[in-house]
Scaffold this motif. Structure first.
Motif, short mmCIF file in Angstrom:
data_model
loop_
_atom_site.label_atom_id
_atom_site.label_comp_id
_atom_site.label_asym_id
_atom_site.label_seq_id
_atom_site.Cartn_x
_atom_site.Cartn_y
_atom_site.Cartn_z
N LYS A 123 -16.64 0.05 -3.34
CA LYS A 123 -15.42 -0.20 -2.57
C LYS A 123 -14.68 -1.38 -3.22
CE LYS A 123 -15.04 2.67 0.92
NZ LYS A 123 -15.56 2.48 2.27
N PRO A 124 -13.36 -1.35 -3.21
CA PRO A 124 -12.60 -2.45 -3.85
C PRO A 124 -13.05 -3.83 -3.39
CG PRO A 124 -11.11 -0.70 -3.19
CD PRO A 124 -12.48 -0.31 -2.69
N ALA A 125 -13.43 -3.95 -2.10
CA ALA A 125 -13.80 -5.27 -1.58
C ALA A 125 -15.04 -5.83 -2.27
CB ALA A 125 -14.03 -5.18 -0.08
N ASN A 126 -15.85 -4.91 -2.88
CA ASN A 126 -17.08 -5.37 -3.52
C ASN A 126 -16.90 -5.65 -5.00
OD1 ASN A 126 -18.31 -4.99 -1.05
ND2 ASN A 126 -18.83 -2.88 -1.52
N ASN B 105 -9.78 5.99 -5.14
CA ASN B 105 -8.52 5.33 -5.46
C ASN B 105 -7.92 5.94 -6.72
OD1 ASN B 105 -7.23 2.79 -4.19
ND2 ASN B 105 -9.40 2.51 -3.78
N GLN C 209 -5.85 2.98 7.67
CA GLN C 209 -5.88 1.52 7.79
C GLN C 209 -5.54 1.06 9.20
OE1 GLN C 209 -5.75 -0.71 4.69
NE2 GLN C 209 -4.60 0.58 3.31
N TYR D 245 -2.70 -6.05 -6.50
CA TYR D 245 -3.42 -4.82 -6.88
C TYR D 245 -3.13 -3.63 -5.97
CZ TYR D 245 -6.05 -8.75 -8.77
OH TYR D 245 -6.39 -9.94 -9.35
N GLN E 124 -11.10 -5.65 -9.92
CA GLN E 124 -10.04 -5.02 -9.13
C GLN E 124 -8.80 -4.79 -9.98
OE1 GLN E 124 -9.16 -6.91 -5.39
NE2 GLN E 124 -11.30 -7.26 -4.92
N TYR F 58 0.83 -1.21 0.00
CA TYR F 58 0.00 0.00 0.00
C TYR F 58 0.86 1.25 0.00
CZ TYR F 58 -4.13 -2.81 1.00
OH TYR F 58 -5.15 -3.71 0.94
N PRO G 222 -8.14 -0.13 0.48
CA PRO G 222 -9.45 -0.70 0.79
C PRO G 222 -10.42 0.30 1.44
CG PRO G 222 -7.79 -1.51 2.32
CD PRO G 222 -7.07 -0.71 1.28
N HIS G 223 -9.88 1.36 2.04
CA HIS G 223 -10.78 2.30 2.73
C HIS G 223 -11.32 3.37 1.78
CE1 HIS G 223 -6.79 4.01 2.72
NE2 HIS G 223 -7.27 5.19 3.02
N SER H 63 -13.13 4.45 -2.04
CA SER H 63 -13.93 3.94 -3.14
C SER H 63 -13.07 3.86 -4.41
CB SER H 63 -15.11 4.88 -3.38
OG SER H 63 -14.63 6.12 -3.84
#
Lengths: 400, 370
Positions: free
Chosen positions: B136-139, B101, A319, B90, B145, A297, B94-95, B97
């Protein structure tokens, strides 16, 4: 058939495994906690000693001196209480409501044994003329209530006047509300200091080489494994008037030998020692979260053009938030109920609400009040927990 | 594609060592053209990712020099190099959108919010993810991704884009789809791309040139066709595509860059000489399975041998024959699926053959000689 059986078997094993824990918690936690909550509202002592008198008093108008019948019953039950040695309990409880009345009961009970008369009302007023005070009788009636909120009122510096209204106690008797606020303030301050000191340490441990991280973790954990008492008393050695810190300050010439700093037995001592003692509870969850943040990251942020400060603020810090909230919640809740450290290094100015609970349990023996304060404290902890759950989500907690 | 825009990136005698003794990259020299798609191909631990990381600035250079447009990179901090990078996992934040990003590199460059929105939208169009800004990346699925990661590496219009095994986490079908996607994006934008992979098929699809890495140095660097048709190292010949590799000794040098090589116990193969060689030298003789045919008559090919059919696998477009010949127990032959192939059965003795020019005598690796 087989399905059902295997279903039951599947249940038996986990239940069996947690059964000892459930039993343990029930005996050592749930039952004492329950009895404490009951104790804070339930006070049957007076009602058990003076059942008949209280029964008669319930029909009394509360404005004139009670009737001969009431005095008769009171005299009988006082004499009985002398035999069962419960007069003192009644005197203590009535005295808490109408102070300065403690002596009335013992004296009257003692003298009544030697008196042979049917005119008990005048006889008792002869023994002690406070028997004709309406306030005393109202206090007896109040003390006789089996279920009462008086402890809770007392615990928030309120009292029920003899006329039934609720008012704040006189200013020189107010102690608890200040203590709640002080406890809250100390807890917030300790949490803040722990965060301030703990975050960089956790960051360092999570980002140095493995061998270095082991050494740093050990430095954090050794005090954690050391007895709380040892750690707290070592602060006494460091911070006292002739202690190491003052000696160094004097030696450096920063402080005159004649006016050494008061670092202990006050708020400073409480804050310093509690911050130190609770620091691992901040560092460990932070470290656990930070270790799980992939280094990619930060590389990605740099490749996208962010300088190190921007990368930290925009990528790393967000994070690490689950770790921050876990650490802060732990430290804050532990601080709210902290007892030994403020007791040893807090002096009078650094005492917290839990020290008051200990005082009422051990010294004043007013367990009802101690229970009421405990329930209030526990409720406070639950409220903090639910606010936290609402804001952050307890499921996001990651402890090491 | 490789439009000859001059040297963009140059590696000059670059060496990397983490512990001071083992060199993971050895004296590497490499020039990358502007607008070129160069793939660093090699097995894991061959130093290809280290090269990429040194270029991006996440690893220091032990000795030598890497330059971009003639400027030595070690004088530029990583966040000022202006290199877009796609990571293996990637590394989407993650926090944030998808939109945030993508606008991250624009925000840190102080670009106005209206222009940011515009460029984010364009970048998402480029990877065919219009309207995904608020997710969000997780979705997102793995492929989505991946597209976002590519869009993020391109949105600030870098001249160089690095990709570190970007398709490694995707399943085969999606990987193939993404290969063509990346190829299209490269052709559309014309940026210089340096791509790391251990998948030779991926390298073939994408690259203008492929640098085959082995033990910290480049074995061969060439366009994919050349690597396949004219490998000059045995490692390259078997890493790229299937190959039959026979061990032998040079017997005789012949005109036309040919030589006779003794293989197996008593067979002799005619092969093309790749490097200067003398009679008596050990060589590897490599021949592609699809260049071998079943001979219908005697002396049809300059290299013709008897073989025993051990196994036949139907592969759809071709048949894969596993043969025993020339002292080799698993000699592979691919026969195109055309009418009349069905004549062969396991256990048969057949004649196979290939042309001398289809067969390369590759030099032995120095360290492998024993």
């Amino acid at each position: 058939m087989t399905d059902k059986r295997s279903g039951v078997q599947r249940l038996i094993v986990p239940v069996g495994l947690v059964l000892p824990l459930i039993a343990f918690i029930l005996v050592t936690f749930v039952i004492p906690l329950g009895s404490m909550v009951i104790q804070s509202v339930h006070d049957p002592e007076v009602a058990e000693v003076l059942p008949n008198t209280l029964n008669l008093l319930s029909e009394w108008d509360g404005t004139s001196v009670p009737s001969e019948e009431v005095f008769e019953s009171m005299a009988q039950e006082l004499v009985l209480s002398r035999e069962s040695r419960t007069t003192g309990k009644v005197a203590t409880r009535v005295n808490r409501i109408a102070s300065g009345t403690r002596s009335v009961f013992g004296k009257t009970a003692r003298r009544l044994e030697r008196i042979e008369t049917t005119e008990l009302r005048s006889a008792m007023i002869d023994i002690d003329d406070r028997w004709k005070d309406v306030e005393l009788w109202i206090a007896i009636r109040e003390a006789g209530r089996e279920y009462t909120v008086k402890h809770y009122l007392h615990a928030v510096d309120l009292e029920r006047e003899l006329d039934g209204g609720i008012h704040p106690v006189s200013e020189d008797q107010r102690i608890y509300n200040t203590l709640y606020l002080r406890t809250l303030f100390v807890s917030l301050a300790v949490t803040f200091f722990c965060f301030l000191i703990g975050y960089p340490i956790a960051y360092a441990i999570a980002n140095v080489s493995d061998s270095m991280a082991k050494i740093l973790l050990l430095i954090v954990l050794i005090p954690f494994w050391t007895s709380l008492l040892v750690r707290t008393t070592s602060w006494l050695v460091l911070l006292q008037n002739q202690g190491v810190v003052n000696d160094i300050l004097v030696w450096l010439g920063l402080v005159n030998d004649s006016d050494r700093l008061a670092l202990i037995h006050n708020m400073t001592g409480t804050l310093v020692a509690m911050t130190h003692v609770l620091l691992p509870f901040m560092i460990l969850p932070l470290y656990a979260v930070m270790r799980a943040i992939p280094t990619d990251y930060m590389k990605a942020a740099a490749s996208l053009g962010a300088n190190p400060a921007q990368s930290f603020v925009r990528v790393y810090f967000p994070q690490s938030l689950p770790g921050i909230s876990a650490g802060c919640l732990l430290v804050f809740i532990l601080s709210l109920g902290y007892y030994i450290t403020p007791a040893l290094v807090g002096g009078t100015k650094g005492q917290l609400i839990s020290n008051m609970i200990a005082y009422h349990i051990q010294s004043s023996l007013n367990w009802g009040l101690a229970a009421a304060i405990s329930v209030i404290l526990l409720t406070g902890v639950f409220i903090c927990y639910f606010i936290f759950d609402k804001w952050v989500g307890v499921d996001k907690l990651r402890l090491s | 594609m490789g439009n000859g825009g001059g040297t963009h990136i140059a590696f000059e005698h670059v060496t990397k060592s983490y512990d001071g003794t083992t060199q993971v990259v050895k004296d590497l020299c490499l020039e990358i053209e502007r607008g070129e798609f160069l793939t660093l191909l090699g097995p894991s631990g061959s130093g290809k990712t280290t090269c990429l990381m040194m270029l991006a600035g996440f690893e220091t250079i032990s000795s030598g020099n890497i330059s971009i447009d003639g400027q030595a990179v070690h004088t530029i901090v990583p966040h000022k190099r202006g290199i877009g990078m796609v990571f293996q996992n990637y590394a989407l934040f993650p926090h944030l959108s998808v939109g945030r990003n993508l606008s991250f590199p624009l925000e840190v460059r102080g670009i106005s919010s209206s222009e940011r929105a515009d460029r984010v939208k364009k970048a998402l169009e480029l990877v065919q993810l219009e309207g995904f800004e608020d997710r969000k990346p997780a979705n997102l699925s793995g492929g989505q991704q991946q597209r976002v990661a590519i869009a993020r590496a391109l949105v600030f219009e870098p001249e160089i884009v690095l990709m570190d095994e970007p398709l490694g986490a995707l399943d085969r079908r999606l990987r193939e789809e993404m290969q063509y996607e990346i190829r299209r994006i490269h052709q559309q934008l014309g940026v210089t791309m340096v791509y790391v992979t251990h998948d030779q098929q991926e390298a073939m699809v994408l690259s203008d040139r492929v640098a085959v890495f082995r033990d910290g140095s480049i074995e061969q660097i060439a366009p994919p066709e050349t690597l396949y048709e004219e490998p000059n190292r045995v490692f390259v010949s078997s890493f790229i595509g299937d190959n039959n590799v026979l061990y032998g000794k040079v017997e005789e040098i012949r005109p036309g860059d040919l030589c006779n090589v003794a293989v197996g116990s008593e067979d002799h193969v005619q092969a093309l000489i790749i490097e200067d060689t003398q009679p008596g030298d050990s060589v590897w003789v490599a021949v592609r399975p699809e260049r071998v045919a079943i001979a219908r008559e005697e002396k049809q090919y300059s290299n013709q041998f008897e073989a025993i059919v051990k196994d036949i696998v139907f592969m759809g477009d071709h048949l894969r024959l596993n043969l025993e010949t020339c002292g080799q127990r698993d000699f592979i032959v691919k026969i195109p699926n055309i009418v009349g192939h069905g004549a062969v059965l396991p256990g048969d003795r057949i004649q196979i053959g290939w042309a001398a020019l289809d067969c390369r005598a590759l030099p032995m690796d120095k360290e492998k000689e024993n």
